[in-house]
Design an enzyme around this catalytic site. Structure first.
Site, PDB file in Angstrom:
ATOM      1  N   THR A 125       0.735  -1.063   0.008  1.00  0.00           N
ATOM      2  CA  THR A 125      -0.043  -0.020  -0.099  1.00  0.00           C
ATOM      3  C   THR A 125       1.040   1.325   0.142  1.00  0.00           C
ATOM      4  O   THR A 125       1.725   1.242   0.648  1.00  0.00           O
ATOM      5  CB  THR A 125      -0.874   0.124   1.303  1.00  0.00           C
ATOM      6  OG1 THR A 125      -1.572  -1.149   1.130  1.00  0.00           O
ATOM      7  CG2 THR A 125      -1.837   1.259   1.239  1.00  0.00           C
ATOM      8  N   THR A 157       2.494  -3.454   8.185  1.00  0.00           N
ATOM      9  CA  THR A 157       2.187  -4.177   9.501  1.00  0.00           C
ATOM     10  C   THR A 157       3.451  -5.099   9.923  1.00  0.00           C
ATOM     11  O   THR A 157       3.981  -5.807   9.099  1.00  0.00           O
ATOM     12  CB  THR A 157       1.074  -5.063   9.266  1.00  0.00           C
ATOM     13  OG1 THR A 157      -0.104  -4.290   9.218  1.00  0.00           O
ATOM     14  CG2 THR A 157       0.722  -5.873  10.591  1.00  0.00           C
ATOM     15  N   ARG A 265     -26.110 -11.276  35.107  1.00  0.00           N
ATOM     16  CA  ARG A 265     -26.587  -9.860  35.296  1.00  0.00           C
ATOM     17  C   ARG A 265     -28.096  -9.693  35.588  1.00  0.00           C
ATOM     18  O   ARG A 265     -29.076 -10.033  34.728  1.00  0.00           O
ATOM     19  CB  ARG A 265     -26.104  -8.932  34.143  1.00  0.00           C
ATOM     20  CG  ARG A 265     -26.524  -7.444  34.388  1.00  0.00           C
ATOM     21  CD  ARG A 265     -25.888  -7.114  35.548  1.00  0.00           C
ATOM     22  NE  ARG A 265     -26.127  -5.428  35.530  1.00  0.00           N
ATOM     23  CZ  ARG A 265     -25.766  -4.830  36.421  1.00  0.00           C
ATOM     24  NH1 ARG A 265     -25.229  -5.235  37.550  1.00  0.00           N
ATOM     25  NH2 ARG A 265     -26.061  -3.422  36.360  1.00  0.00           N
ATOM     26  N   ILE A 337     -24.631  -6.122  25.252  1.00  0.00           N
ATOM     27  CA  ILE A 337     -25.264  -6.692  26.369  1.00  0.00           C
ATOM     28  C   ILE A 337     -24.434  -6.590  27.771  1.00  0.00           C
ATOM     29  O   ILE A 337     -24.972  -6.784  28.909  1.00  0.00           O
ATOM     30  CB  ILE A 337     -24.985  -8.380  25.803  1.00  0.00           C
ATOM     31  CG1 ILE A 337     -26.207  -8.535  24.835  1.00  0.00           C
ATOM     32  CG2 ILE A 337     -25.268  -9.310  27.395  1.00  0.00           C
ATOM     33  CD1 ILE A 337     -25.976  -9.993  23.999  1.00  0.00           C
ATOM     34  N   GLU A 363      -6.520  -6.236   3.743  1.00  0.00           N
ATOM     35  CA  GLU A 363      -6.416  -7.417   2.632  1.00  0.00           C
ATOM     36  C   GLU A 363      -7.760  -7.234   1.923  1.00  0.00           C
ATOM     37  O   GLU A 363      -8.549  -8.326   1.361  1.00  0.00           O
ATOM     38  CB  GLU A 363      -6.731  -8.806   3.407  1.00  0.00           C
ATOM     39  CG  GLU A 363      -5.418  -8.846   4.158  1.00  0.00           C
ATOM     40  CD  GLU A 363      -4.116  -9.186   3.646  1.00  0.00           C
ATOM     41  OE1 GLU A 363      -4.162  -9.195   2.316  1.00  0.00           O
ATOM     42  OE2 GLU A 363      -2.982  -9.012   4.205  1.00  0.00           O
ATOM     43  N   SER A 366     -14.333  -4.470   2.564  1.00  0.00           N
ATOM     44  CA  SER A 366     -15.724  -5.227   2.166  1.00  0.00           C
ATOM     45  C   SER A 366     -16.232  -4.761   0.749  1.00  0.00           C
ATOM     46  O   SER A 366     -16.837  -5.553  -0.058  1.00  0.00           O
ATOM     47  CB  SER A 366     -16.796  -4.938   3.205  1.00  0.00           C
ATOM     48  OG  SER A 366     -16.479  -5.308   4.610  1.00  0.00           O
TER      49      SER A 366
HETATM   50  C1  LIG Z   1      -3.954  -1.596  10.338  1.00  0.00           C
HETATM   51  C2  LIG Z   1      -3.894  -1.543   9.113  1.00  0.00           C
HETATM   52  C3  LIG Z   1      -2.851  -2.672   8.589  1.00  0.00           C
HETATM   53  C4  LIG Z   1      -2.408  -2.586   7.215  1.00  0.00           C
HETATM   54  N1  LIG Z   1      -1.454  -3.575   6.907  1.00  0.00           N
HETATM   55  C5  LIG Z   1      -0.793  -3.530   5.799  1.00  0.00           C
HETATM   56  C6  LIG Z   1       0.351  -4.210   5.175  1.00  0.00           C
HETATM   57  O1  LIG Z   1       1.078  -4.898   6.205  1.00  0.00           O
HETATM   58  N2  LIG Z   1       0.814  -4.251   3.946  1.00  0.00           N
HETATM   59  C7  LIG Z   1       0.233  -3.226   3.168  1.00  0.00           C
HETATM   60  O2  LIG Z   1       0.500  -3.197   1.888  1.00  0.00           O
HETATM   61  N3  LIG Z   1      -1.162  -2.887   3.312  1.00  0.00           N
HETATM   62  C8  LIG Z   1      -1.557  -2.801   4.454  1.00  0.00           C
HETATM   63  N4  LIG Z   1      -2.673  -2.222   4.867  1.00  0.00           N
HETATM   64  C9  LIG Z   1      -3.367  -1.296   4.025  1.00  0.00           C
HETATM   65  C10 LIG Z   1      -4.908  -1.810   3.570  1.00  0.00           C
HETATM   66  O3  LIG Z   1      -4.825  -3.178   2.837  1.00  0.00           O
HETATM   67  C11 LIG Z   1      -5.480  -0.759   2.708  1.00  0.00           C
HETATM   68  O4  LIG Z   1      -5.729   0.200   3.838  1.00  0.00           O
HETATM   69  C12 LIG Z   1      -6.815  -1.187   2.329  1.00  0.00           C
HETATM   70  O5  LIG Z   1      -6.404  -2.105   0.949  1.00  0.00           O
HETATM   71  C13 LIG Z   1      -7.561  -0.005   1.680  1.00  0.00           C
HETATM   72  O6  LIG Z   1      -7.087   0.815   1.049  1.00  0.00           O
HETATM   73  P1  LIG Z   1      -7.003   2.340   1.350  1.00  0.00           P
HETATM   74  O7  LIG Z   1      -6.821   2.579   2.799  1.00  0.00           O
HETATM   75  O8  LIG Z   1      -6.084   3.163   0.645  1.00  0.00           O
HETATM   76  O9  LIG Z   1      -8.581   2.997   1.025  1.00  0.00           O
HETATM   77  P2  LIG Z   1      -8.879   3.391  -0.066  1.00  0.00           P
HETATM   78  O10 LIG Z   1      -8.498   2.331  -1.245  1.00  0.00           O
HETATM   79  O11 LIG Z   1      -8.697   4.865  -0.455  1.00  0.00           O
HETATM   80  O12 LIG Z   1     -10.769   3.026  -0.140  1.00  0.00           O
HETATM   81  C14 LIG Z   1     -11.487   4.108   0.702  1.00  0.00           C
HETATM   82  C15 LIG Z   1     -12.791   3.620   0.666  1.00  0.00           C
HETATM   83  O13 LIG Z   1     -13.306   3.684  -0.696  1.00  0.00           O
HETATM   84  C16 LIG Z   1     -13.883   2.465  -1.015  1.00  0.00           C
HETATM   85  N5  LIG Z   1     -13.351   2.046  -2.426  1.00  0.00           N
HETATM   86  C17 LIG Z   1     -12.443   2.073  -3.092  1.00  0.00           C
HETATM   87  N6  LIG Z   1     -12.421   1.511  -4.189  1.00  0.00           N
HETATM   88  C18 LIG Z   1     -13.837   1.072  -4.348  1.00  0.00           C
HETATM   89  C19 LIG Z   1     -14.468   0.638  -5.380  1.00  0.00           C
HETATM   90  N7  LIG Z   1     -13.936   0.089  -6.544  1.00  0.00           N
HETATM   91  N8  LIG Z   1     -15.706   0.337  -5.269  1.00  0.00           N
HETATM   92  C20 LIG Z   1     -16.301   0.637  -4.088  1.00  0.00           C
HETATM   93  N9  LIG Z   1     -15.876   1.149  -3.063  1.00  0.00           N
HETATM   94  C21 LIG Z   1     -14.516   1.297  -3.046  1.00  0.00           C
HETATM   95  C22 LIG Z   1     -12.906   1.436   0.046  1.00  0.00           C
HETATM   96  O14 LIG Z   1     -13.960   0.155   0.160  1.00  0.00           O
HETATM   97  C23 LIG Z   1     -12.944   2.380   1.303  1.00  0.00           C
HETATM   98  O15 LIG Z   1     -14.433   2.391   1.616  1.00  0.00           O
HETATM   99  C24 LIG Z   1      -3.027  -2.082   6.438  1.00  0.00           C
HETATM  100  C25 LIG Z   1      -4.078  -1.043   6.616  1.00  0.00           C
HETATM  101  C26 LIG Z   1      -4.542  -0.895   7.945  1.00  0.00           C
HETATM  102  C27 LIG Z   1      -5.608  -0.255   8.119  1.00  0.00           C
END
Ligand SMILES: Cc1cc2nc3c(=O)[nH]c(=O)nc-3n(C[C@H](O)[C@H](O)[C@H](O)COP(=O)(O)OP(=O)(O)OC[C@H]3O[C@@H](n4cnc5c(N)ncnc54)[C@H](O)[C@@H]3O)c2cc1C
Length: 390
Positions: A125, A157, A265, A337, A363, A366
């Site tokens: 990412t 991570t 409870r 609860i 990963e 949703s």
């Molecule tokens: C605690 C944590 C640990 C992580 N660890 C790792 C790691 O070890 N290595 C790594 O590489 N990454 C890691 N990630 C990154 C993680 O995989 C991404 O945060 C995730 O894939 C979402 O990307 P984004 O945060 O840029 O959100 P965005 O892609 O910007 O999405 C923002 C919103 O838009 C929605 N959205 C985007 N595209 C679409 C679409 N086509 N249709 C509908 N809705 C859409 C998303 O669902 C979300 O609700 C981690 C994230 C967190 C929070």
């Protein structure tokens, strides 16, 4: 149709349950209250993982793993997922693409990682590339017999615990050359920019990393130039199953605690479970957990029985989506609860409530799982999700 678990699998689940309850649970409050565990405690946990045989359950015995089936891995991940603070992460699962390494990479990276002498973190990412990995800008430019990596990675991570990184970069910036590189963290030019705080307490950190002219040789390419996306696909399947199993464990622990509390409870002269408003919540929790468990075990079993890779990919999305959303609903009800006690950080239910939130994000969010499922419906039809294996 025989749905009983073989004895060997039951034994794995039993050992994992004991490990979670006796080794991980006692560390939960210390981790929650201080935000991290001391180095000595992490080292003790690492030794305990090896002593109890939970290192590299996802790899074969000949490379130092446990040689577990997918179902056995699922059973273990379910039990370990009951621990708060993501303490399940102390039992490492070296990244699946490492299997595709050269003999030298297997000797230098995979085997020591399985044994617990080395640890990897995954850097995909970026600030402008989250769900849309097509926007990855980190590049690896060919200079003579070397590659020079430049870019920025977020949310890495366990980046603090790792001694090497699996970095997704584009060779010469070309979109058709996504490639994985094995980068030792000590390589000049690798820099930790920030370690932000997150909603959950997590046993390790999630780092922001900069790659500033990091030089590596050909020998650090995993699987070949252009193979980056292909290699991450199988990995996502495994990671999604693991997350789903962790979610199942978290939901079961919260459900058991809430069910017990609802019987003890007393308000308005009777146990609160005698109020239909509470009992209906417990009934919904039971039903959703049962559905998630059936789905997760089934797909794990299908993988062990050689189901087509594309089918697995689609089903792994469905189960990650369902299990993570189920865990969110179950944890929300568990907090309710418990009332005010459910909002106290000393209550595992409160911690699990925060812990499972990220399972709907990492990963593949949703929404991205729905995009994958929707695409598969268009390509292959409804049977992919409605048929039963024959
Ligand atoms: C605690 C944590 C640990 C992580 N660890 C790792 C790691 O070890 N290595 C790594 O590489 N990454 C890691 N990630 C990154 C993680 O995989 C991404 O945060 C995730 O894939 C979402 O990307 P984004 O945060 O840029 O959100 P965005 O892609 O910007 O999405 C923002 C919103 O838009 C929605 N959205 C985007 N595209 C679409 C679409 N086509 N249709 C509908 N809705 C859409 C998303 O669902 C979300 O609700 C981690 C994230 C967190 C929070």
């Amino acid at each position: 149709m025989d749905l009983t678990l073989p004895h060997a699998d039951v034994a794995w689940a039993g050992r994992a349950r004991a490990f979670a309850e006796n080794i991980l649970f006692p560390r939960e409050e210390e981790l929650e209250l201080s935000g991290q565990l001391p180095r000595a405690t992490k080292d003790q946990l690492r030794a305990a993982v090896v002593a109890h045989g939970f290192n590299a359950i996802n790899h074969a015995r000949d490379v130092g793993g446990q040689g577990c089936t997918q179902l056995q891995q699922t059973l273990v991940n379910e039990q370990l997922g009951k621990a708060t603070g993501a303490l399940w992460a102390v039992a490492w699962h070296p990244a699946v693409p490492l299997k595709h390494g050269t003999p030298a990479q297997i000797a230098h990276y995979l085997i020591p990682s399985c044994l617990g002498h080395r640890r990897a973190a995954v850097a995909i990412t970026e600030p402008d590339a989250g769900s849309d990995t097509g926007q990855i800008r980190t590049r690896a430019d060919r200079r003579g017999d070397r590659y020079v990596i430049t870019g920025e990675k977020w949310f890495v991570t366990s980046g603090d615990e790792a001694d090497y990184l699996i970095v997704h970069a584009r060779v010469d910036g070309a979109p058709d050359k996504p490639t994985l590189f094995l980068v030792d963290k000590s390589t000049p030019g690798v820099r930790v920019r920030r370690e932000p705080k997150f909603m959950h307490t997590y046993v390790f950190g999630h780092l922001e990393l900069l790659f500033e002219g990091v030089e590596v040789g050909d020998d650090k390419i995993l699987g070949g130039v252009g193979q980056g996306l292909e290699l991450t696909k199988d990995w996502f399947v495994e990671a999604r199953l693991q997350i789903a199993a962790n979610c199942l464990g978290a939901a079961i622990r919260a459900f058991e605690l809430a069910n017990d509390w609802a019987g003890r409870r007393v308000q308005f002269g009777r146990p609160i479970r005698e109020f239909q408003g509470i009992e209906f919540m417990l009934a919904d929790m039971a039903t959703e957990i049962m559905a998630a468990k059936s789905l997760i075990y089934r797909v794990a079993w299908e993988i062990d029985h050689g189901i087509d890779r594309k089918v697995v990919h689609a089903r792994a999305s469905a189960l990650k989506l369902y299990a993570s959303e189920m865990a969110g609903r179950v944890l929300d009800r568990a907090v309710q609860i418990f009332g005010g006690r459910g909002y106290m950080r000393e209550n595992p239910v409160e911690r699990l409530y925060r812990d499972v939130r990220v399972d709907r994000i990492w990963e593949g969010t949703s929404e991205i799982q729905r995009v994958i499922i929707g695409g598969q419906l268009r390509k292959r039809g409804t049977g992919l999700f409605t048929d039963w294996p024959t």
